[in-house]
Design an enzyme around this catalytic site. Sequence first.
Site, PDB file in Angstrom:
ATOM      1  N   LYS A 315       0.870  -1.171   0.000  1.00 25.57           N
ATOM      2  CA  LYS A 315       0.000   0.000   0.000  1.00 25.57           C
ATOM      3  C   LYS A 315       0.910   1.226   0.000  1.00 25.57           C
ATOM      4  CE  LYS A 315      -2.087  -3.222   2.935  1.00 25.57           C
ATOM      5  NZ  LYS A 315      -2.853  -3.962   1.976  1.00 25.57           N
ATOM      6  N   ASP A 320       5.681  12.788  -6.873  1.00 21.56           N
ATOM      7  CA  ASP A 320       6.892  13.383  -7.438  1.00 21.56           C
ATOM      8  C   ASP A 320       8.136  12.775  -6.793  1.00 21.56           C
ATOM      9  OD1 ASP A 320       5.401  14.991  -9.199  1.00 21.56           O
ATOM     10  OD2 ASP A 320       5.080  16.488  -7.640  1.00 21.56           O
TER      11      ASP A 320
END
Length: 395
Positions: A315, A320
Amino acid sequence: MIVLFVIVIILALIYLDDKLGEYFYKKKKEKIVYPERQSDLSFFINGTHLFADYFAEIRKATHHIHILFYIVKTDEISQQFFQLLKQKAEEGVRVRLLVDWVGSFGLPKKLIRSLKESGIEFAYAHKPRFPFFFYRLNRRNHRKITVIDGKIGYIGGFNIGKEYVGQDPKFGEWRDYHLKIVGEGVGDLQMQFCRDWKEATNTSIVEDQYFPPLQKGTVSHQFVATNGYLLEQQFIDFIRQAKKELIIGSPYFIPSSAVMNALLDALSRGVKVTILVPLKADHLFVKEAAYPYFYRLLKAGAHIYRFYQGFYHAKTMVIDEDCCDIGTTNFDKRSFFLNSEINCYIYDRNFVQQVKEAIRHDLARSEPLTLDFWKKRTLWQRGKESISTLLSAWL
């Protein structure tokens, strides 16, 4: 007709129970945002390596061991786990074990009795009760937290069982992401365990001895714990922050409408969106429930991959180069609106690169999902998708 009438009445009562429970718990919604901390983090992607380290640290415990898992099985790996906890309890270490009632439903009463006889304090989290029995039954404590002597912590996606170390032939290699924390962030994991323990047992853990002084580490991070409802907005905020790239890894992909719209908006503004999910399914209908979302995302330019080497259970979200999330939250409505979850948001470029390297390695063992494949689905597959869509909020 009488049987049909009884069935309708039962279904109506379940529906009413669910809606009233939802209304009641919405008023109690909670999001616990811990301060930004500095700790040393170790990143595990393999169950064998994780549990070798995990069991070694438990063996060295001298004061207390606090453990919360969603799932604890009764196989050979679990037996090693239980025997180790019994040994530590018999040595005089205070051991508290908290497991989710649904996730660990199969634990025999005889086993639990033997744990307690050895000195282990055992409790179930989110044990259903009246009122709102069916709604409570559907809510899970999905967190995985371990704190050893108040100085070492673990959090992530692994549970206790043989599949998590790749010993279940049904799944093969199990890919998951887990963190070991050493430093001031451990105090927050301890605090969250104490909160969950009190909710389950109505007993407080407040002694200072459970919160020793902790040194700062090198990696900036923050824990956020949610009990449904408030996690959706957190994920939307992350998606909106992405300027160039967004990576999502999850075993289940069933986003809410608002999260889906945020993803489509990110694609429209030129963000590269990559989604990694398993090819195999470990639960009925969850795989099919994702396909309607995949179609819209593929049309909008997203890159979707299905891990075929084994089972992908990690998970994670990477925004970025600056931030990543590793925790217990699946990218689905259950985690957003029902489960108790905890996530670690990491603000460290070097660590983010380490996570991205693991994802690149997993992508290399995954197949891309294409619009052409989606259009060639069989009538049987389309039928299962229709059923999955109806059940998506509870999968």
